[in-house]
Write an enzyme that holds these catalytic residues in place. Structure first.
Site, PDB file in Angstrom:
ATOM      1  N   ARG A 175     -26.135   0.608 -27.506  1.00 45.12           N
ATOM      2  CA  ARG A 175     -25.016   0.403 -28.437  1.00 45.12           C
ATOM      3  C   ARG A 175     -25.391   1.051 -29.766  1.00 45.12           C
ATOM      4  NH1 ARG A 175     -24.912  -5.797 -26.688  1.00 45.12           N
ATOM      5  NH2 ARG A 175     -23.775  -5.551 -24.740  1.00 45.12           N
ATOM      6  N   ARG A 268     -17.083  -9.138 -30.833  1.00 47.11           N
ATOM      7  CA  ARG A 268     -18.315  -8.346 -30.979  1.00 47.11           C
ATOM      8  C   ARG A 268     -17.997  -6.859 -30.954  1.00 47.11           C
ATOM      9  NH1 ARG A 268     -23.213  -9.466 -26.902  1.00 47.11           N
ATOM     10  NH2 ARG A 268     -21.984  -8.147 -25.526  1.00 47.11           N
ATOM     11  N   ARG A 279     -17.417  -8.743 -17.485  1.00 53.34           N
ATOM     12  CA  ARG A 279     -18.349  -9.757 -18.011  1.00 53.34           C
ATOM     13  C   ARG A 279     -17.728 -11.158 -17.935  1.00 53.34           C
ATOM     14  NH1 ARG A 279     -22.798  -7.668 -21.930  1.00 53.34           N
ATOM     15  NH2 ARG A 279     -23.120  -5.594 -21.076  1.00 53.34           N
TER      16      ARG A 279
HETATM   17  N1  LIG Z   1     -21.759 -20.312 -32.535  1.00 54.49           N
HETATM   18  C1  LIG Z   1     -21.084 -19.198 -32.704  1.00 54.49           C
HETATM   19  N2  LIG Z   1     -19.844 -19.234 -33.241  1.00 54.49           N
HETATM   20  C2  LIG Z   1     -19.118 -18.105 -33.429  1.00 54.49           C
HETATM   21  N3  LIG Z   1     -19.553 -16.870 -33.096  1.00 54.49           N
HETATM   22  C3  LIG Z   1     -20.795 -16.780 -32.539  1.00 54.49           C
HETATM   23  C4  LIG Z   1     -21.613 -17.926 -32.330  1.00 54.49           C
HETATM   24  N4  LIG Z   1     -22.755 -17.513 -31.766  1.00 54.49           N
HETATM   25  C5  LIG Z   1     -22.696 -16.177 -31.640  1.00 54.49           C
HETATM   26  N5  LIG Z   1     -21.515 -15.719 -32.107  1.00 54.49           N
HETATM   27  C6  LIG Z   1     -21.006 -14.339 -32.108  1.00 54.49           C
HETATM   28  O1  LIG Z   1     -20.626 -14.061 -30.750  1.00 54.49           O
HETATM   29  C7  LIG Z   1     -20.891 -12.704 -30.419  1.00 54.49           C
HETATM   30  C8  LIG Z   1     -21.772 -12.653 -29.183  1.00 54.49           C
HETATM   31  O2  LIG Z   1     -23.048 -13.131 -29.511  1.00 54.49           O
HETATM   32  P1  LIG Z   1     -24.376 -12.502 -28.895  1.00 54.49           P
HETATM   33  O3  LIG Z   1     -24.297 -11.021 -28.948  1.00 54.49           O
HETATM   34  O4  LIG Z   1     -25.510 -13.168 -29.548  1.00 54.49           O
HETATM   35  O5  LIG Z   1     -24.192 -12.985 -27.384  1.00 54.49           O
HETATM   36  P2  LIG Z   1     -25.187 -12.817 -26.152  1.00 54.49           P
HETATM   37  O6  LIG Z   1     -25.162 -14.091 -25.406  1.00 54.49           O
HETATM   38  O7  LIG Z   1     -26.499 -12.340 -26.596  1.00 54.49           O
HETATM   39  O8  LIG Z   1     -24.443 -11.695 -25.323  1.00 54.49           O
HETATM   40  P3  LIG Z   1     -25.018 -10.673 -24.216  1.00 54.49           P
HETATM   41  O9  LIG Z   1     -25.491 -11.491 -23.078  1.00 54.49           O
HETATM   42  O10 LIG Z   1     -23.845  -9.838 -23.859  1.00 54.49           O
HETATM   43  O11 LIG Z   1     -26.107  -9.872 -24.844  1.00 54.49           O
HETATM   44  C9  LIG Z   1     -21.534 -12.080 -31.647  1.00 54.49           C
HETATM   45  O12 LIG Z   1     -20.549 -11.348 -32.361  1.00 54.49           O
HETATM   46  C10 LIG Z   1     -22.021 -13.294 -32.457  1.00 54.49           C
HETATM   47  O13 LIG Z   1     -22.032 -13.019 -33.846  1.00 54.49           O
HETATM   48  N1  LIG Z   2     -32.198 -10.267 -15.246  1.00 54.26           N
HETATM   49  C1  LIG Z   2     -32.247  -9.732 -16.479  1.00 54.26           C
HETATM   50  N2  LIG Z   2     -31.195  -9.832 -17.305  1.00 54.26           N
HETATM   51  C2  LIG Z   2     -31.293  -9.315 -18.530  1.00 54.26           C
HETATM   52  C3  LIG Z   2     -32.442  -8.679 -18.978  1.00 54.26           C
HETATM   53  N3  LIG Z   2     -32.255  -8.248 -20.253  1.00 54.26           N
HETATM   54  C4  LIG Z   2     -31.021  -8.633 -20.584  1.00 54.26           C
HETATM   55  N4  LIG Z   2     -30.431  -9.278 -19.560  1.00 54.26           N
HETATM   56  C5  LIG Z   2     -29.111  -9.887 -19.487  1.00 54.26           C
HETATM   57  O1  LIG Z   2     -28.146  -8.904 -19.317  1.00 54.26           O
HETATM   58  C6  LIG Z   2     -26.903  -9.368 -19.823  1.00 54.26           C
HETATM   59  C7  LIG Z   2     -26.201  -8.275 -20.564  1.00 54.26           C
HETATM   60  O2  LIG Z   2     -26.929  -7.885 -21.691  1.00 54.26           O
HETATM   61  P1  LIG Z   2     -26.324  -6.828 -22.744  1.00 54.26           P
HETATM   62  O3  LIG Z   2     -27.420  -6.545 -23.701  1.00 54.26           O
HETATM   63  O4  LIG Z   2     -25.881  -5.644 -21.951  1.00 54.26           O
HETATM   64  O5  LIG Z   2     -25.162  -7.521 -23.378  1.00 54.26           O
HETATM   65  C8  LIG Z   2     -27.227 -10.590 -20.685  1.00 54.26           C
HETATM   66  O6  LIG Z   2     -26.812 -11.745 -19.990  1.00 54.26           O
HETATM   67  C9  LIG Z   2     -28.721 -10.577 -20.778  1.00 54.26           C
HETATM   68  O7  LIG Z   2     -29.266 -11.887 -20.804  1.00 54.26           O
HETATM   69  C10 LIG Z   2     -33.554  -8.592 -18.079  1.00 54.26           C
HETATM   70  O8  LIG Z   2     -34.632  -8.053 -18.383  1.00 54.26           O
HETATM   71  N5  LIG Z   2     -33.402  -9.132 -16.858  1.00 54.26           N
END
Ligand SMILES: Nc1ncnc2c1ncn2[C@@H]1O[C@H](COP(=O)(O)OP(=O)(O)OP(=O)(O)O)[C@@H](O)[C@H]1O
Ligand SMILES: Nc1nc2c(ncn2[C@@H]2O[C@H](COP(=O)(O)O)[C@@H](O)[C@H]2O)c(=O)[nH]1
Length: 402
Positions: A175, A268, A279
């Site tokens: 990204r 996001r 997703r």
């Molecule tokens: N408690 C919350 N309330 C509102 N917005 C939130 C909260 N927690 C996270 N966000 C927002 O939600 C969006 C998704 O969060 P984040 O990228 O951390 O999710 P993730 O679980 O890591 O997703 P992925 O698995 O796709 O990587 C972001 O824009 C973040 O700022």
């Molecule tokens: N099994 C695994 N899942 C992973 C790993 N690193 C990230 N993730 C999961 O992928 C999705 C999507 O991530 P994104 O960065 O494309 O939004 C998210 O649920 C991560 O937890 C890994 O090493 N192994």
């Protein structure tokens, strides 16, 4: 340097050693496990010896050409080796830091037997030993967009010396603000598939159409730095880690509602509409899976971010601590170059001469007070350690002396 249990010593006949083995300086060790002789060592660049593996089958009188899985140890000035439980060989690198001195070569474990069947060749596998009972790694899982990354970023910012992030590999495109090696190791599919076949990954899964995986090296980089490893992985990955040998805490993050999850994913702004739909479809299954009995130790609802973060810190027992007063539990020591190793009553003893310990005094600081009186009276000191049966490949150093 050598082993004391002479039953396992074997002199490879002259002229029989494979090319590159220096029989004059004996830059190799031989270990017998079952009907095979493992020759561990090899060529020297003058200062360091490589740690290669050759196998001689006593029953057929022939050298075998095994498939070697895992990342092999870097060359060392010298090493000793000893069989463990008739299915692994422990290799101790001399003059190396605690983080790099213990290595295991799996020679007849269920894992290598299974791989041998799959590959149709003899198989051995390298694993690095981990010193001490470090804090358990934390696996954080949950549907895309729930806020895992946001919570982890807060934790890393507040406790930078306590936690280290396991940087995953992925075949998805970066990204806009993502940095290779920091957020992910962005990788080509064919390369990642090859590395998965070579057993370089703790787990891997196809997630939303791309391959993601946690390399063994990614976790080791964090634990070697004495930090608590945080893994952000999907539910399939969590299941694989749960079934494997890494003893971790498993936390599942839930959204307050499906509508809120969709809102966050859209807000996001990192995915196309098609990707968002994919997703969200996967999220329904993941939310069901998150509730599976025995998979996750804790479930946290991420409604208000600050409340969820405080609850996460409580789970990790951090709410009464700042990063400044954190003391990593990993001890720092170095095995002297000149040492031998023996096996007694399920424990291993590293023997080295007092003069060697003297040389290594600065790196033995944590042992110094214990060793000092002993060193005055004796010419040789031994360092006790045990290979933990609970956490395979964990080496619990070191309470007693012989
Ligand atoms: N408690 C919350 N309330 C509102 N917005 C939130 C909260 N927690 C996270 N966000 C927002 O939600 C969006 C998704 O969060 P984040 O990228 O951390 O999710 P993730 O679980 O890591 O997703 P992925 O698995 O796709 O990587 C972001 O824009 C973040 O700022
Ligand atoms: N099994 C695994 N899942 C992973 C790993 N690193 C990230 N993730 C999961 O992928 C999705 C999507 O991530 P994104 O960065 O494309 O939004 C998210 O649920 C991560 O937890 C890994 O090493 N192994």
């Amino acid at each position: 340097m050598g082993q004391e249990n002479s039953d396992n010593l074997f002199d490879v006949p002259d002229g029989v050693l494979p090319a590159g083995y220096d029989s004059e300086s004996k830059g190799y060790q031989t270990v017998i496990v079952n009907d095979k002789i493992y020759v561990i060592g090899g060529s020297s660049d003058g200062a360091r010896l490589s740690i290669d593996v050759k196998i001689f089958d006593k029953s057929t009188g022939k050298w075998l050409i095994p498939t070697i899985l895992g990342s092999k140890p870097m060359p060392s000035k010298g090493h000793s080796s000893i069989p463990v439980n008739n299915d692994q060989i422990l290799i101790l690198k001399g003059d190396c830091s605690a983080a790099d001195c213990f290595w295991f070569l799996e020679v007849d474990t269920p894992y290598v037997r299974e791989q041998a069947k799959l590959l149709g060749t003899d198989v051995v596998a390298w694993t690095k030993g981990v010193v001490g009972d470090g804090p358990k790694p934390v696996v954080i899982s949950g549907p895309s967009g729930v806020g895992k990354g946001t919570l982890i970023a807060k934790l890393m910012k507040e406790f930078p010396t306590t936690f280290g992030f396991s940087v995953s590999h992925t075949t998805r495109a970066p990204r806009e603000k993502e940095i290779n090696g920091v957020h992910y190791h962005f990788t080509e599919r064919s390369i990642m598939e090859k590395e998965i076949r070579e057993a370089k990954f703790l787990e891997s899964a196809l997630v939303h159409g791309n391959l993601y995986g946690t390399s063994i090296e990614a976790v080791e980089a964090v634990t070697d730095a004495g930090k608590r490893c945080i893994l952000d992985i999907d539910v399939q990955g969590a299941r694989t880690v749960r079934a494997g040998s890494l003893d971790a805490s498993f936390i599942f993050i839930c959204p307050p509602s499906f509508e809120e999850l969709e809102k966050r994913l859209r807000a996001r702004g990192t995915e196309t509409e098609e990707q968002i739909q994919k997703r969200l479809r996967n999220a329904r299954a993941e939310l069901d899976e998150g509730k599976s009995v025995g998979l996750f130790d804790h479930i946290l609802v991420n409604d208000d971010l600050e409340t969820c973060y405080e609850n996460l810190k409580k789970l990790l027992a951090l709410n009464d601590r700042t990063d400044a007063n954190y003391q990593p539990t990993a001890k720092s020591f170095k095995i002297p170059l000149s040492h031998s190793i023996s096996n007694k009553d399920q424990k291993f003893l590293i023997h080295c001469r007092t003069s060697e310990l003297g040389k290594e005094r600065t790196s033995f600081t944590w042992l110094q007070s214990l060793l000092e009186p002993y060193c005055k009276q004796n010419d040789a000191a031994g360092l006790d350690f045990a290979v933990s049966s609970l956490q395979p490949n964990y080496v619990t150093a070191s309470l007693g002396f012989s």
